[in-house]
Design a protein around this motif. Sequence first.
Motif, PDB file in Angstrom:
ATOM      1  N   ASP A 132       5.806 -10.018   4.010  1.00  0.00           N
ATOM      2  CA  ASP A 132       5.676 -11.418   4.398  1.00  0.00           C
ATOM      3  C   ASP A 132       5.871 -11.611   5.898  1.00  0.00           C
ATOM      4  N   ARG A 133       6.682 -10.767   6.494  1.00  0.00           N
ATOM      5  CA  ARG A 133       7.060 -10.956   7.899  1.00  0.00           C
ATOM      6  C   ARG A 133       6.080 -10.295   8.861  1.00  0.00           C
ATOM      7  N   TYR A 134       5.552  -9.125   8.520  1.00  0.00           N
ATOM      8  CA  TYR A 134       4.851  -8.326   9.512  1.00  0.00           C
ATOM      9  C   TYR A 134       3.362  -8.121   9.248  1.00  0.00           C
ATOM     10  N   PHE A 135       2.821  -8.669   8.181  1.00  0.00           N
ATOM     11  CA  PHE A 135       1.407  -8.458   7.904  1.00  0.00           C
ATOM     12  C   PHE A 135       0.646  -9.772   8.000  1.00  0.00           C
ATOM     13  N   SER A 136      -0.563  -9.683   8.598  1.00  0.00           N
ATOM     14  CA  SER A 136      -1.384 -10.882   8.767  1.00  0.00           C
ATOM     15  C   SER A 136      -1.752 -11.445   7.404  1.00  0.00           C
ATOM     16  N   SER A 137      -1.971 -12.749   7.367  1.00  0.00           N
ATOM     17  CA  SER A 137      -2.167 -13.381   6.060  1.00  0.00           C
ATOM     18  C   SER A 137      -3.153 -14.540   6.152  1.00  0.00           C
ATOM     19  N   SER A 138      -4.410 -14.210   6.301  1.00  0.00           N
ATOM     20  CA  SER A 138      -5.427 -15.250   6.414  1.00  0.00           C
ATOM     21  C   SER A 138      -6.383 -15.295   5.232  1.00  0.00           C
ATOM     22  N   LYS A 139      -6.335 -14.274   4.361  1.00  0.00           N
ATOM     23  CA  LYS A 139      -7.303 -14.203   3.267  1.00  0.00           C
ATOM     24  C   LYS A 139      -6.972 -15.211   2.170  1.00  0.00           C
ATOM     25  N   LYS A 140      -8.018 -15.855   1.663  1.00  0.00           N
ATOM     26  CA  LYS A 140      -7.879 -16.800   0.566  1.00  0.00           C
ATOM     27  C   LYS A 140      -8.169 -16.105  -0.763  1.00  0.00           C
ATOM     28  N   LEU A 141      -7.937 -16.835  -1.842  1.00  0.00           N
ATOM     29  CA  LEU A 141      -8.112 -16.257  -3.172  1.00  0.00           C
ATOM     30  C   LEU A 141      -9.549 -15.830  -3.425  1.00  0.00           C
ATOM     31  N   ASN A 142     -10.519 -16.578  -2.880  1.00  0.00           N
ATOM     32  CA  ASN A 142     -11.925 -16.224  -3.097  1.00  0.00           C
ATOM     33  C   ASN A 142     -12.367 -15.013  -2.280  1.00  0.00           C
ATOM     34  N   SER A 167       6.278 -10.627 -10.639  1.00  0.00           N
ATOM     35  CA  SER A 167       5.744 -11.575  -9.658  1.00  0.00           C
ATOM     36  C   SER A 167       6.021 -11.102  -8.236  1.00  0.00           C
ATOM     37  N   GLY A 168       7.214 -10.563  -8.009  1.00  0.00           N
ATOM     38  CA  GLY A 168       7.576 -10.108  -6.677  1.00  0.00           C
ATOM     39  C   GLY A 168       6.711  -8.971  -6.174  1.00  0.00           C
ATOM     40  N   VAL A 169       6.474  -7.973  -7.020  1.00  0.00           N
ATOM     41  CA  VAL A 169       5.729  -6.796  -6.564  1.00  0.00           C
ATOM     42  C   VAL A 169       4.241  -7.106  -6.409  1.00  0.00           C
ATOM     43  N   THR A 170       3.694  -8.004  -7.240  1.00  0.00           N
ATOM     44  CA  THR A 170       2.284  -8.367  -7.065  1.00  0.00           C
ATOM     45  C   THR A 170       2.089  -9.224  -5.819  1.00  0.00           C
ATOM     46  N   MET A 171       3.036 -10.130  -5.546  1.00  0.00           N
ATOM     47  CA  MET A 171       2.947 -10.905  -4.307  1.00  0.00           C
ATOM     48  C   MET A 171       3.121  -9.998  -3.095  1.00  0.00           C
ATOM     49  N   THR A 172       4.009  -9.023  -3.184  1.00  0.00           N
ATOM     50  CA  THR A 172       4.208  -8.072  -2.096  1.00  0.00           C
ATOM     51  C   THR A 172       2.920  -7.324  -1.797  1.00  0.00           C
ATOM     52  N   ALA A 173       2.276  -6.817  -2.844  1.00  0.00           N
ATOM     53  CA  ALA A 173       1.023  -6.078  -2.659  1.00  0.00           C
ATOM     54  C   ALA A 173      -0.049  -6.976  -2.052  1.00  0.00           C
ATOM     55  N   ALA A 174      -0.143  -8.201  -2.522  1.00  0.00           N
ATOM     56  CA  ALA A 174      -1.147  -9.126  -1.997  1.00  0.00           C
ATOM     57  C   ALA A 174      -0.885  -9.456  -0.531  1.00  0.00           C
ATOM     58  N   ARG A 175       0.385  -9.618  -0.168  1.00  0.00           N
ATOM     59  CA  ARG A 175       0.725  -9.893   1.234  1.00  0.00           C
ATOM     60  C   ARG A 175       0.413  -8.683   2.111  1.00  0.00           C
ATOM     61  N   PHE A 176       0.694  -7.480   1.615  1.00  0.00           N
ATOM     62  CA  PHE A 176       0.330  -6.275   2.359  1.00  0.00           C
ATOM     63  C   PHE A 176      -1.183  -6.184   2.556  1.00  0.00           C
ATOM     64  N   MET A 177      -1.959  -6.726   1.614  1.00  0.00           N
ATOM     65  CA  MET A 177      -3.411  -6.720   1.704  1.00  0.00           C
ATOM     66  C   MET A 177      -3.941  -7.855   2.580  1.00  0.00           C
ATOM     67  N   GLY A 178      -3.043  -8.705   3.105  1.00  0.00           N
ATOM     68  CA  GLY A 178      -3.438  -9.731   4.053  1.00  0.00           C
ATOM     69  C   GLY A 178      -3.736 -11.091   3.467  1.00  0.00           C
ATOM     70  N   THR A 180      -2.797 -14.933   1.974  1.00  0.00           N
ATOM     71  CA  THR A 180      -1.834 -15.986   2.270  1.00  0.00           C
ATOM     72  C   THR A 180      -0.772 -16.037   1.176  1.00  0.00           C
ATOM     73  N   ARG A 181       0.333 -16.679   1.485  1.00  0.00           N
ATOM     74  CA  ARG A 181       1.390 -16.816   0.492  1.00  0.00           C
ATOM     75  C   ARG A 181       0.883 -17.529  -0.751  1.00  0.00           C
ATOM     76  N   ASP A 182       0.127 -18.608  -0.554  1.00  0.00           N
ATOM     77  CA  ASP A 182      -0.364 -19.384  -1.688  1.00  0.00           C
ATOM     78  C   ASP A 182      -1.319 -18.560  -2.542  1.00  0.00           C
ATOM     79  N   ALA A 183      -2.231 -17.820  -1.898  1.00  0.00           N
ATOM     80  CA  ALA A 183      -3.179 -16.984  -2.647  1.00  0.00           C
ATOM     81  C   ALA A 183      -2.450 -15.891  -3.415  1.00  0.00           C
ATOM     82  N   ALA A 184      -1.449 -15.268  -2.768  1.00  0.00           N
ATOM     83  CA  ALA A 184      -0.674 -14.208  -3.425  1.00  0.00           C
ATOM     84  C   ALA A 184       0.060 -14.759  -4.642  1.00  0.00           C
ATOM     85  N   ALA A 185       0.665 -15.931  -4.492  1.00  0.00           N
ATOM     86  CA  ALA A 185       1.422 -16.518  -5.598  1.00  0.00           C
ATOM     87  C   ALA A 185       0.507 -16.934  -6.740  1.00  0.00           C
TER      88      ALA A 185
END
Length: 269
Positions: A132-142, A167-178, A180-185
């Motif tokens: 969450d802190r160090y990876f860019s996060s601009s990708k949307k769910l689509n 939920s934590g590990v899937t959000m972590t993986a999604a955040r590592f993949m770039g 957004t928090r909302d898309a990951a959740a």
Amino acid sequence: MLWYHIVFLALIQGVTEFLPVSSSAHLILPSQVLGWPDQGLAFDVAVHVGTLVAVIGYFWRDIFSILSGWCHSLRTGEKSDNSRLGWWVIIATIPAVLFGLVFNHYIEDNLRTINVIAFTTIVFGVLLWLSDRYFSSSKKLNELRLPSVVVIGIAQAMALIPGTSRSGVTMTAARFMGFTRDAAARFSFLLSIPIILAAGSLKIFELVTVYKLVNVDWHSMLWGIVLSGVSAFACIHLFLKWLNKVGFLPFMLYRLVLGGFLIFLVNMG
């Protein structure tokens, strides 16, 4: 179980199922730390049903759109964001199902310990914060694509280890993949539906075939469904509302405190 066991465990399941703090760990700990009786298979079924009803109820519009788009693509071959999302949910679920079929008994017999929970609580809490802190996060769910879906699916399979948090590990993986928090959740919550359905169905099958519904406390089950469902629905709503404001740092700090407390308990014992 006593009435306050029912209330506490149902609320804990409802709240922690969708927060990145591990519901399985919180359900294991009362019996190991407080000496409470194990809640039993029937109550596990009840709280799974409650959380499933909650997530379907909260996302019913999204689910309807995804199913409609997916079915339309099967009939016509036309692809859309909803049809792709339907396939992504299916694909990301496969690793967890396979992992569960192969390793479930080993995990149940060997990894449901305070030592394991303490370790995974701390390690995966730190990974959540780093993503969450160090990876860019601009990708949307689509913008989900197959490589990211496979990574998230493999991460979800790891959540069978107590303390990891699905939920934590899937959000972590999604955040590592770039993403957004909302898309990951949101993708994590959508992924929870087939997983909870599969786990609940397996438990119901075991309850019916092995235990023959003997000595089932239907009153406790009803309260388990209601309390876990209401608390899970409220948790999803508040989590999505506040996530962009608070981020994942509070959950990492909570996991560090919980993990440290568990290590203290082990050393004291």
